[in-house]
Scaffold this motif. Structure first.
Motif, PDB file in Angstrom:
ATOM      1  N   TYR A  23       0.990  -1.362   0.008  1.00 60.61           N
ATOM      2  CA  TYR A  23       0.547  -0.366  -0.285  1.00 60.61           C
ATOM      3  C   TYR A  23       0.831   1.380  -0.094  1.00 60.61           C
ATOM      4  O   TYR A  23       2.027   1.603   0.760  1.00 60.61           O
ATOM      5  N   VAL A  30       3.830   1.090   2.832  1.00 55.49           N
ATOM      6  CA  VAL A  30       3.645  -0.358   3.441  1.00 55.49           C
ATOM      7  C   VAL A  30       3.205  -2.078   3.340  1.00 55.49           C
ATOM      8  O   VAL A  30       2.405  -2.020   1.881  1.00 55.49           O
ATOM      9  N   ALA A  32       1.875  -5.077   3.062  1.00 54.48           N
ATOM     10  CA  ALA A  32       1.174  -5.612   4.003  1.00 54.48           C
ATOM     11  C   ALA A  32       1.274  -7.286   3.443  1.00 54.48           C
ATOM     12  O   ALA A  32       1.190  -8.507   4.262  1.00 54.48           O
ATOM     13  N   PRO A  51      -2.032 -12.600  13.898  1.00 45.29           N
ATOM     14  CA  PRO A  51      -2.461 -11.148  14.616  1.00 45.29           C
ATOM     15  C   PRO A  51      -3.074 -10.514  13.664  1.00 45.29           C
ATOM     16  O   PRO A  51      -3.283 -10.043  13.059  1.00 45.29           O
ATOM     17  N   SER A  52      -3.236  -8.626  14.562  1.00 45.07           N
ATOM     18  CA  SER A  52      -3.439  -7.659  13.857  1.00 45.07           C
ATOM     19  C   SER A  52      -2.515  -6.705  13.548  1.00 45.07           C
ATOM     20  O   SER A  52      -1.742  -7.288  13.423  1.00 45.07           O
ATOM     21  N   GLY A  53      -2.927  -6.710  12.180  1.00 46.66           N
ATOM     22  CA  GLY A  53      -1.646  -6.468  11.119  1.00 46.66           C
ATOM     23  C   GLY A  53      -1.038  -7.287  10.301  1.00 46.66           C
ATOM     24  O   GLY A  53      -0.213  -6.749   9.854  1.00 46.66           O
ATOM     25  N   SER A  54      -1.658  -8.995  10.367  1.00 49.51           N
ATOM     26  CA  SER A  54      -0.700  -9.538   9.887  1.00 49.51           C
ATOM     27  C   SER A  54      -0.889  -9.808   8.322  1.00 49.51           C
ATOM     28  O   SER A  54       0.315 -10.198   7.646  1.00 49.51           O
ATOM     29  N   GLY A  55      -1.861  -8.948   7.366  1.00 46.80           N
ATOM     30  CA  GLY A  55      -2.255  -8.965   6.769  1.00 46.80           C
ATOM     31  C   GLY A  55      -3.313  -9.716   6.705  1.00 46.80           C
ATOM     32  O   GLY A  55      -3.438  -9.688   5.065  1.00 46.80           O
ATOM     33  N   LYS A  56      -4.158  -9.995   7.015  1.00 49.24           N
ATOM     34  CA  LYS A  56      -5.151 -11.544   7.063  1.00 49.24           C
ATOM     35  C   LYS A  56      -6.778 -10.584   5.858  1.00 49.24           C
ATOM     36  O   LYS A  56      -6.621 -11.556   4.885  1.00 49.24           O
ATOM     37  N   SER A  57      -6.778  -9.397   5.929  1.00 45.07           N
ATOM     38  CA  SER A  57      -7.921  -8.371   5.135  1.00 45.07           C
ATOM     39  C   SER A  57      -7.328  -8.424   4.440  1.00 45.07           C
ATOM     40  O   SER A  57      -7.935  -8.757   3.553  1.00 45.07           O
ATOM     41  N   THR A  58      -5.335  -8.042   4.313  1.00 49.09           N
ATOM     42  CA  THR A  58      -5.742  -8.018   2.713  1.00 49.09           C
ATOM     43  C   THR A  58      -5.507  -9.027   1.742  1.00 49.09           C
ATOM     44  O   THR A  58      -5.715  -9.052   0.139  1.00 49.09           O
TER      45      THR A  58
HETATM   46  P1  ADP Z   1      -5.206  -7.665   9.528  1.00 48.10           P
HETATM   47  O1  ADP Z   1      -6.631  -8.045   8.766  1.00 48.10           O
HETATM   48  O2  ADP Z   1      -4.583  -8.981   9.516  1.00 48.10           O
HETATM   49  O3  ADP Z   1      -5.553  -6.455  10.506  1.00 48.10           O
HETATM   50  P2  ADP Z   1      -4.570  -6.582   7.485  1.00 48.10           P
HETATM   51  O4  ADP Z   1      -4.329  -6.688   6.378  1.00 48.10           O
HETATM   52  O5  ADP Z   1      -5.403  -4.948   7.135  1.00 48.10           O
HETATM   53  O6  ADP Z   1      -3.833  -7.029   8.445  1.00 48.10           O
HETATM   54  O7  ADP Z   1      -2.968  -5.368   7.693  1.00 48.10           O
HETATM   55  C1  ADP Z   1      -1.753  -5.561   7.186  1.00 48.10           C
HETATM   56  C2  ADP Z   1      -0.883  -4.393   7.334  1.00 48.10           C
HETATM   57  O8  ADP Z   1      -1.342  -3.552   6.186  1.00 48.10           O
HETATM   58  C3  ADP Z   1      -0.835  -2.992   8.405  1.00 48.10           C
HETATM   59  O9  ADP Z   1       0.415  -2.641   8.553  1.00 48.10           O
HETATM   60  C4  ADP Z   1      -1.447  -2.238   7.591  1.00 48.10           C
HETATM   61  O10 ADP Z   1      -2.022  -0.911   7.965  1.00 48.10           O
HETATM   62  C5  ADP Z   1      -1.605  -1.768   6.986  1.00 48.10           C
HETATM   63  N1  ADP Z   1      -2.896  -1.329   5.494  1.00 48.10           N
HETATM   64  C6  ADP Z   1      -3.923  -2.667   5.252  1.00 48.10           C
HETATM   65  N2  ADP Z   1      -4.443  -1.814   4.739  1.00 48.10           N
HETATM   66  C7  ADP Z   1      -4.032  -0.731   4.470  1.00 48.10           C
HETATM   67  C8  ADP Z   1      -4.822   0.848   3.416  1.00 48.10           C
HETATM   68  N3  ADP Z   1      -5.875   0.674   2.883  1.00 48.10           N
HETATM   69  N4  ADP Z   1      -2.985   1.506   3.337  1.00 48.10           N
HETATM   70  C9  ADP Z   1      -2.280   1.791   3.814  1.00 48.10           C
HETATM   71  N5  ADP Z   1      -1.666   0.911   4.756  1.00 48.10           N
HETATM   72  C10 ADP Z   1      -2.628  -0.506   4.609  1.00 48.10           C
END
Ligand code: ADP
Length: 244
Positions: A23, A30, A32, A51-58
Motif C-alpha cells: 500500500y 506498507v 501488507a 495477529p492484528s496487522g499481519s495481513g489477513k484482511s489484505t
Molecule cells: P489484519 O487483517 O491481519 O489486521 P491488514 O491486512 O488489515 O491486517 O493489514 C496489514 C498491514 O497493511 C497493516 O500494517 C495495515 O496497517 C496495512 N494496511 C492495510 N490496509 C491498508 C491501506 N488501505 N492503506 C495502507 N496500509 C494498509
C-alpha cells in the motif's frame, strides 16, 4: 447442490504464488503481503490466522477478488485473476464467492428472505426462483421459520446464519468468511462454527479468517500469517472432500 462450477478440477481451486501487496500513501509504503504462497483444493476448510496487522484482511481482499496483488499471481479455478475483465470479476464476486463478514452486512429494512435473495437479484434470477432458493438456503442454516423476520428481530447468531444463507444461495465455489464470529457470544460462535463445519462435510470449500486460535481450531487446516508472510501451514487434511 449443483455441480456446474469447476466440476473436475485437476488444479487447486485457489492458488497464490509469490503474492505481495504494497500500500502506498504519499511517501509511505506498507508491505501488507510478502510473497505469500498457498494452494487450497476444492472441499477444504482452511483457517487463516494471525495477529492484528499481519495481513489477513489484505489476503482476504485478494482471495475475494476485491483487490489485486502488487506482484505474484492468483489463480482461481486455474484462471489467472489478473487476466479477468471487470465483468468477469464482478461475476466471480457475485456468484462464485459467498462472502460472510463480521458485521453481518444485512439490510435492516428487508426480511431475512429478501436479504438472502439479494445476490440472485443482482444475477438477474426471476422472483419465484429467488424466493424458492432463498427459502431453501434459510432452511439449510436452520432458519426456515424466520424468513419473514427483519434482522432487528433476530439474535446476532441468527443474523450471521442469515448472512451465511445469503453466501450459499448462489451455490458458490468458495465461502470466504472474515472474522464471522467476531461479534458473537460464545454460544452463537459455536453455532456458526458448527454450521461452517457441516457445510464443509457437505463438500463446500471454506476459507475462514480469524485472529482467534479457538475459532481457527474449527477448520481442518490452519495457515498462520505473520508480517505478511505465511509462517506456518498445517497442510492439506486427508478429509478434504469433493463436491458432488
Ligand atoms: P489484519 O487483517 O491481519 O489486521 P491488514 O491486512 O488489515 O491486517 O493489514 C496489514 C498491514 O497493511 C497493516 O500494517 C495495515 O496497517 C496495512 N494496511 C492495510 N490496509 C491498508 C491501506 N488501505 N492503506 C495502507 N496500509 C494498509
Amino acid at each position: 447442490m449443483t455441480t456446474d462450477l469447476f466440476p473436475t478440477l485437476e488444479f487447486p481451486l485457489l492458488e497464490l504464488r509469490g503474492v505481495s501487496k504494497t500500500y502506498r500513501s504519499g511517501s509511505l509504503q506498507v508491505q501488507a503481503l510478502r510473497g505469500a504462497c498457498i494452494a487450497i483444493r476444492e472441499g477444504e476448510f482452511v483457517a487463516i490466522t494471525g495477529p492484528s496487522g499481519s495481513g489477513k484482511s489484505t489476503l482476504m481482499h485478494v482471495l475475494g477478488c476485491l483487490d489485486s496483488p502488487t506482484s505474484g499471481t492468483y489463480r482461481l479455478a486455474g484462471q489467472d485473476v489478473s487476466t479477468m475483465s471487470e465483468e468477469e470479476l464482478a461475476d466471480v464476486r457475485n456468484r462464485r464467492i459467498g462472502f460472510v463478514f463480521q458485521q453481518f452486512n444485512l439490510l435492516a429494512s428487508l426480511t431475512a428472505g429478501r436479504n438472502v435473495e439479494l445476490p440472485l437479484c443482482y444475477a438477474g434470477v426471476r422472483r419465484a426462483e429467488r424466493t424458492a432458493r432463498a427459502t431453501e438456503a434459510l432452511a439449510r442454516v436452520g432458519l426456515a421459520h424466520r424468513v419473514e423476520h427483519r434482522p432487528g428481530e433476530l439474535s446476532g447468531g441468527q443474523q450471521q446464519r442469515v448472512a451465511i444463507a445469503r453466501a450459499l444461495v448462489t451455490d458458490p465455489a468458495l465461502i470466504l468468511a472474515d472474522e464471522p464470529t467476531g461479534n458473537l457470544d460464545s454460544a452463537s460462535t459455536t453455532d456458526v462454527l458448527d454450521l461452517l463445519a457441516e457445510l464443509h462435510v457437505a463438500g463446500r470449500t471454506i476459507v475462514l479468517i480469524t485472529h482467534e486460535a479457538d475459532v481457527a481450531a474449527a477448520a481442518a487446516r490452519t495457515v498462520h500469517i505473520l508480517d505478511g508472510a505465511i509462517q506456518n501451514d498445517s497442510g492439506v487434511h486427508q478429509e478434504a472432500t469433493h463436491r458432488g
